[in-house]
Design a protein around this motif. Sequence first.
Motif, short mmCIF file in Angstrom:
data_model
loop_
_atom_site.label_atom_id
_atom_site.label_comp_id
_atom_site.label_asym_id
_atom_site.label_seq_id
_atom_site.Cartn_x
_atom_site.Cartn_y
_atom_site.Cartn_z
N GLY A 147 61.21 27.22 16.92
CA GLY A 147 60.56 28.07 15.93
C GLY A 147 59.95 27.26 14.80
O GLY A 147 59.85 27.72 13.66
N ALA A 148 59.52 26.04 15.11
CA ALA A 148 58.99 25.12 14.11
C ALA A 148 57.46 25.13 14.11
O ALA A 148 56.82 25.64 15.03
CB ALA A 148 59.49 23.70 14.38
N ALA A 149 56.90 24.55 13.06
CA ALA A 149 55.45 24.39 12.94
C ALA A 149 55.09 22.92 13.09
O ALA A 149 55.97 22.06 13.14
CB ALA A 149 54.96 24.92 11.59
N MET A 150 53.78 22.64 13.14
CA MET A 150 53.33 21.27 13.36
C MET A 150 52.05 21.00 12.58
O MET A 150 51.15 21.85 12.53
CB MET A 150 53.09 21.04 14.85
CG MET A 150 52.79 19.62 15.25
SD MET A 150 52.83 19.46 17.08
CE MET A 150 52.30 17.76 17.24
N ILE A 151 51.99 19.83 11.94
CA ILE A 151 50.76 19.32 11.35
C ILE A 151 50.36 18.10 12.15
O ILE A 151 51.14 17.16 12.31
CB ILE A 151 50.94 18.95 9.87
CG1 ILE A 151 51.35 20.18 9.04
CG2 ILE A 151 49.65 18.35 9.30
CD1 ILE A 151 51.62 19.87 7.58
N HIS A 152 49.14 18.11 12.65
CA HIS A 152 48.68 17.06 13.56
C HIS A 152 47.30 16.59 13.10
O HIS A 152 46.49 17.37 12.59
CB HIS A 152 48.58 17.62 14.98
CG HIS A 152 48.11 16.64 16.00
ND1 HIS A 152 48.88 15.60 16.46
CD2 HIS A 152 46.92 16.54 16.66
CE1 HIS A 152 48.21 14.91 17.36
NE2 HIS A 152 47.01 15.46 17.49
N TYR A 153 47.01 15.30 13.29
CA TYR A 153 45.76 14.72 12.81
C TYR A 153 44.87 14.33 13.99
O TYR A 153 45.34 13.73 14.96
CB TYR A 153 46.05 13.50 11.93
CG TYR A 153 46.86 13.89 10.72
CD1 TYR A 153 46.23 14.27 9.54
CD2 TYR A 153 48.25 13.94 10.78
CE1 TYR A 153 46.97 14.66 8.44
CE2 TYR A 153 49.00 14.35 9.69
CZ TYR A 153 48.35 14.71 8.52
OH TYR A 153 49.09 15.12 7.43
N SER A 154 43.59 14.69 13.87
CA SER A 154 42.65 14.37 14.93
C SER A 154 41.45 13.64 14.33
O SER A 154 41.54 13.08 13.23
CB SER A 154 42.24 15.65 15.68
OG SER A 154 41.53 15.32 16.87
N THR A 155 40.32 13.66 14.99
CA THR A 155 39.27 12.69 14.69
C THR A 155 37.86 13.25 14.89
O THR A 155 37.64 14.19 15.66
CB THR A 155 39.43 11.46 15.61
OG1 THR A 155 38.34 10.56 15.41
CG2 THR A 155 39.46 11.86 17.06
N ASP A 156 36.90 12.64 14.21
CA ASP A 156 35.49 12.93 14.40
C ASP A 156 35.02 12.55 15.80
O ASP A 156 33.98 13.02 16.26
CB ASP A 156 34.65 12.18 13.37
CG ASP A 156 34.92 10.68 13.39
OD1 ASP A 156 36.06 10.28 13.12
OD2 ASP A 156 33.98 9.90 13.68
N TYR A 157 35.77 11.69 16.50
CA TYR A 157 35.37 11.24 17.83
C TYR A 157 35.44 12.35 18.89
O TYR A 157 35.04 12.12 20.04
CB TYR A 157 36.24 10.06 18.28
CG TYR A 157 35.80 8.72 17.71
CD1 TYR A 157 35.86 8.48 16.35
CD2 TYR A 157 35.34 7.71 18.54
CE1 TYR A 157 35.48 7.27 15.82
CE2 TYR A 157 34.96 6.48 18.01
CZ TYR A 157 35.03 6.27 16.66
OH TYR A 157 34.65 5.06 16.14
N VAL A 158 35.91 13.52 18.52
CA VAL A 158 35.88 14.64 19.48
C VAL A 158 34.45 15.16 19.65
O VAL A 158 34.17 15.93 20.58
CB VAL A 158 36.81 15.80 19.07
CG1 VAL A 158 38.24 15.32 18.95
CG2 VAL A 158 36.35 16.46 17.77
N PHE A 159 33.53 14.74 18.77
CA PHE A 159 32.13 15.17 18.85
C PHE A 159 31.26 14.04 19.40
O PHE A 159 31.61 12.86 19.30
CB PHE A 159 31.62 15.60 17.48
CG PHE A 159 32.32 16.82 16.93
CD1 PHE A 159 32.20 18.04 17.55
CD2 PHE A 159 33.10 16.72 15.78
CE1 PHE A 159 32.84 19.16 17.05
CE2 PHE A 159 33.74 17.83 15.27
CZ PHE A 159 33.62 19.06 15.91
N ASP A 160 30.10 14.41 19.93
CA ASP A 160 29.20 13.40 20.50
C ASP A 160 28.34 12.72 19.46
O ASP A 160 27.74 11.66 19.73
CB ASP A 160 28.33 14.00 21.61
CG ASP A 160 27.53 15.22 21.16
OD1 ASP A 160 27.24 15.35 19.96
OD2 ASP A 160 27.22 16.07 22.04
N GLY A 161 28.24 13.30 18.26
CA GLY A 161 27.47 12.67 17.19
C GLY A 161 25.99 12.95 17.23
O GLY A 161 25.23 12.35 16.47
N ASP A 162 25.55 13.89 18.08
CA ASP A 162 24.12 14.15 18.23
C ASP A 162 23.60 15.22 17.27
O ASP A 162 22.39 15.41 17.15
CB ASP A 162 23.81 14.59 19.67
CG ASP A 162 24.01 13.47 20.67
OD1 ASP A 162 23.98 12.30 20.24
OD2 ASP A 162 24.22 13.75 21.86
#
Length: 298
Positions: free
Chosen positions: A92-107
Amino acid sequence: MKILLTGGTGQVGYELERTLQGLGEIVTLDRSQMDLSNLDQVRDVIRTIKPQLIVNPAAYTAVDLAERETDLAMRINAEAPEVMAIEAKKLGAAMIHYSTDYVFDGDKVESYTEEDTPNPQSVYGRSKLAGELAIQASGIPHLILRTSWVYGARGKNFLLTVRRLAQERDELRIVADQLGAPTWCRTIAEATAHALIQMQRYSGTQKDADLDQDVWLSRGGLYHLTAQGSTSWHGFTQAIVAHASMLKKPLVTPITTQDYPLPAKRPHNSLLSCERFMQTFCGLPTWDDALKLCQDGM
């Protein structure tokens, strides 16, 4: 609230351990205590600690090496967060997670919003996106915070590399056709703490109270979190050299991405719109102001 913090010796983890003080009982682990490449260990540690909140800045960040170490990058960036989310759901816990601009192609010409469809062009980007999707699919209360161009006063990062090379060379040739927002790891940590405080305030609970899942489910989700403004790697380098008075002043020459080929493709546009985060939680500094503060303390 018991908070499990991963990657305690990393750039963001180091700052989070300090900014989250007073918001709960923090259990900080480094790689020797919880290795994200060892999924059984990740599972066992969470079951032993039984946190109410998992904060996960730990990641595989060797962008170019990931092109060869695909399985390892996927295990750390995708499979480990999935295990964390599964175990969080049981608790029953929550989560804070960090991701990145690299999920996009940049176009894209404009800044990317949370509604834009990801299209990662590298193993690193695909692994981070897979981690996002696994957490979202678990149904747990969560914050996924995408950031970009992270630097700090410790560890390995662009700022420290430039400061070192500026002392060694008369000229620095730096890519000028990739745009982004250099983001101080302390900015990320402080903004995370503000977000967590806001979550507790909306729930009407005290700092040591149990997690309010309704608040997390209503105000949580995916957010972009970077410094404000934009520059290129070349512009970032010019600012580093200009702000660091102890450095000699090498010539900073602009080059193109094609002039400096790397195994992993970089987005030409890494700008992330942070309007949603700022409207929901708190304001964010400009990259240039944050850089001055960071270097003033070095």
